[in-house]
Design an enzyme around this catalytic site. Sequence first.
Site, mmCIF file in Angstrom:
data_model
loop_
_atom_site.group_PDB
_atom_site.id
_atom_site.type_symbol
_atom_site.label_atom_id
_atom_site.label_comp_id
_atom_site.label_asym_id
_atom_site.label_seq_id
_atom_site.Cartn_x
_atom_site.Cartn_y
_atom_site.Cartn_z
ATOM 1 C CG ASN A 214 15.444 15.943 78.322
ATOM 2 O OD1 ASN A 214 15.034 16.964 77.924
ATOM 3 N ND2 ASN A 214 16.142 15.476 77.540
ATOM 4 C CG ASP A 284 22.404 10.162 79.032
ATOM 5 O OD1 ASP A 284 23.159 11.125 78.467
ATOM 6 O OD2 ASP A 284 21.950 10.253 80.227
ATOM 7 N N PRO A 312 24.923 8.473 70.587
ATOM 8 C CG PRO A 312 24.735 10.272 68.771
ATOM 9 C CD PRO A 312 24.102 8.895 69.534
ATOM 10 C CG PHE A 330 24.984 24.178 79.611
ATOM 11 C CD1 PHE A 330 25.420 24.755 78.475
ATOM 12 C CD2 PHE A 330 24.494 24.862 80.312
ATOM 13 C CE1 PHE A 330 25.228 26.173 78.105
ATOM 14 C CE2 PHE A 330 24.251 26.368 80.374
ATOM 15 C CZ PHE A 330 24.633 26.897 79.062
ATOM 16 C CE LYS A 344 28.442 14.791 83.258
ATOM 17 N NZ LYS A 344 27.054 15.273 83.147
ATOM 18 C CE LYS A 348 29.849 14.647 78.312
ATOM 19 N NZ LYS A 348 28.412 14.285 77.699
HETATM 20 O O1 C5P Z 1 24.233 14.683 79.553
HETATM 21 P P1 C5P Z 1 25.601 15.185 80.279
HETATM 22 O O2 C5P Z 1 25.496 15.569 81.519
HETATM 23 O O3 C5P Z 1 26.746 14.413 79.741
HETATM 24 O O4 C5P Z 1 25.903 16.424 79.235
HETATM 25 C C1 C5P Z 1 27.024 17.387 79.274
HETATM 26 C C2 C5P Z 1 27.161 18.140 77.824
HETATM 27 O O5 C5P Z 1 27.024 16.927 77.000
HETATM 28 C C3 C5P Z 1 25.908 18.834 77.621
HETATM 29 O O6 C5P Z 1 26.407 20.141 76.976
HETATM 30 C C4 C5P Z 1 25.113 18.157 76.604
HETATM 31 O O7 C5P Z 1 24.455 18.956 75.713
HETATM 32 C C5 C5P Z 1 26.219 17.344 76.203
HETATM 33 N N1 C5P Z 1 25.647 16.058 75.486
HETATM 34 C C6 C5P Z 1 25.897 15.649 74.301
HETATM 35 N N2 C5P Z 1 25.530 14.499 73.761
HETATM 36 C C7 C5P Z 1 25.023 13.562 74.587
HETATM 37 C C8 C5P Z 1 24.753 13.875 76.024
HETATM 38 C C9 C5P Z 1 25.328 15.039 76.583
HETATM 39 O O8 C5P Z 1 26.288 16.429 73.102
HETATM 40 N N3 C5P Z 1 24.612 12.392 74.285
#
Ligand code: C5P
Length: 407
Positions: A214, A284, A312, A330, A344, A348
């Site tokens: 990306n 992702d 993961p 973030f 999130k 998370k």
């Molecule tokens: O991609 P997403 O919006 O879910 O990202 C939210 C947060 O999760 C970010 O801090 C990103 O670094 C983290 N993340 C992660 N592992 C992933 C997807 C996102 O640690 N596979």
Amino acid sequence: MSNLAQKRILLGITGGIAAYKSIELIRLLTKAGAEVQVVLTEGAKAFVTEMTLQAISGHPVRSTLLDPNAEAGMGHIELAKWADLILIAPASADFMARYAQGMANDLLSTLCLATESPVLLAPAMNQAMWRHPATQANAKLLTERGVLSIGPADGAQACGDIGPGRMSEPSEIFNAVNTHFQNTAVEQDLAGQHWVITAGPTMEAIDPVRFISNHSSGKMGYALAAAAIARGAKVTLISGPVQISTPANANIINVKSADEMLAACQQSMSAQADVFIGAAAVADFKMKAACDQKMKKQSDTDEVTLTLVKNPDIIATLAQQKRARTIVGFAAETQNVIEYAKGKLAKKGLDIIVANDVSRSDIGFNQDENQVTVITKDKTWSPDKAAKSELANQLVEFIQQHIKLSS
Ligand code: C5P
């Protein structure tokens, strides 16, 4: 007044093609008010002339240790004491090896041994030389001894190779010097804390030559690392492939895939860290099974199907394993930014989430500025749009205040 006004910088130039860039560096430093004394190694003389350097720096150039005339003026020990900072740009593989061994077989290496001031290296060499275990061991040893460094950057090299080893640009080195002097005036209130920060994109292999990735530049995560280091934190920066220079004094771990990033995070936080910030744009999905060989074009079909599986969730895994006392994520969104970010935060298991709208072209991905909303379970705060470096200072302050209030 500039951070560099009246600062005394001893600029060591060693033998490498990047030496020509040091002329621009001297110009930037002197323009900002610093006094620059240049010391050349024998190797450097093949790349730049004493006449040019003397004219740009406004001081006679030094290069020999056993020079009775020069020693009669300012002896080498006096010169080592004179410097507020010794900056070596470019720092060649040979120089780093001699410095790591504590050798004093020319003027510059002797000054490095004799000084009690900080030393900042900007390494520059062929990518294979930089990657060589001997150079890596020397760089690690020097970092452990408190020697600062900036770069090297990744990219095209004078010899035609592509890879890590390019000297950081003069403007980046100048910024590192400026930050160094700024930091010496900043309160070291994060001393003793360990912060782990992910940055940049991940790169998921499709086959040996193709990948899924990306547009993340890594700028926000790198700025956060620099801001935490400035306040005295020990920072481990776990980075996907980016084109920017590593902040001085960061313990950098370079990774490609999300799996590698997760493993590096877990290893770095085998003892619980104080803060984890997930600023990386983690892909992702990854290939269910990356191809060992380059995928061939099929002449009988216009379509190809790749089977992807979920990567993961690094931050959620680390939060569940309680690898850090405070976990900051973030959320890059294009719509319903605040609502999705709040979701999130809860899903998370994060303490803080920093939401930004990546549908705007003036902020976020690849830009130097950002505008964010910071959300905790009971607070929402929207600082003004600002340069990522400035915003990073504000975010580090917010995180520190959050830690204080919740402990
Ligand atoms: O991609 P997403 O919006 O879910 O990202 C939210 C947060 O999760 C970010 O801090 C990103 O670094 C983290 N993340 C992660 N592992 C992933 C997807 C996102 O640690 N596979």
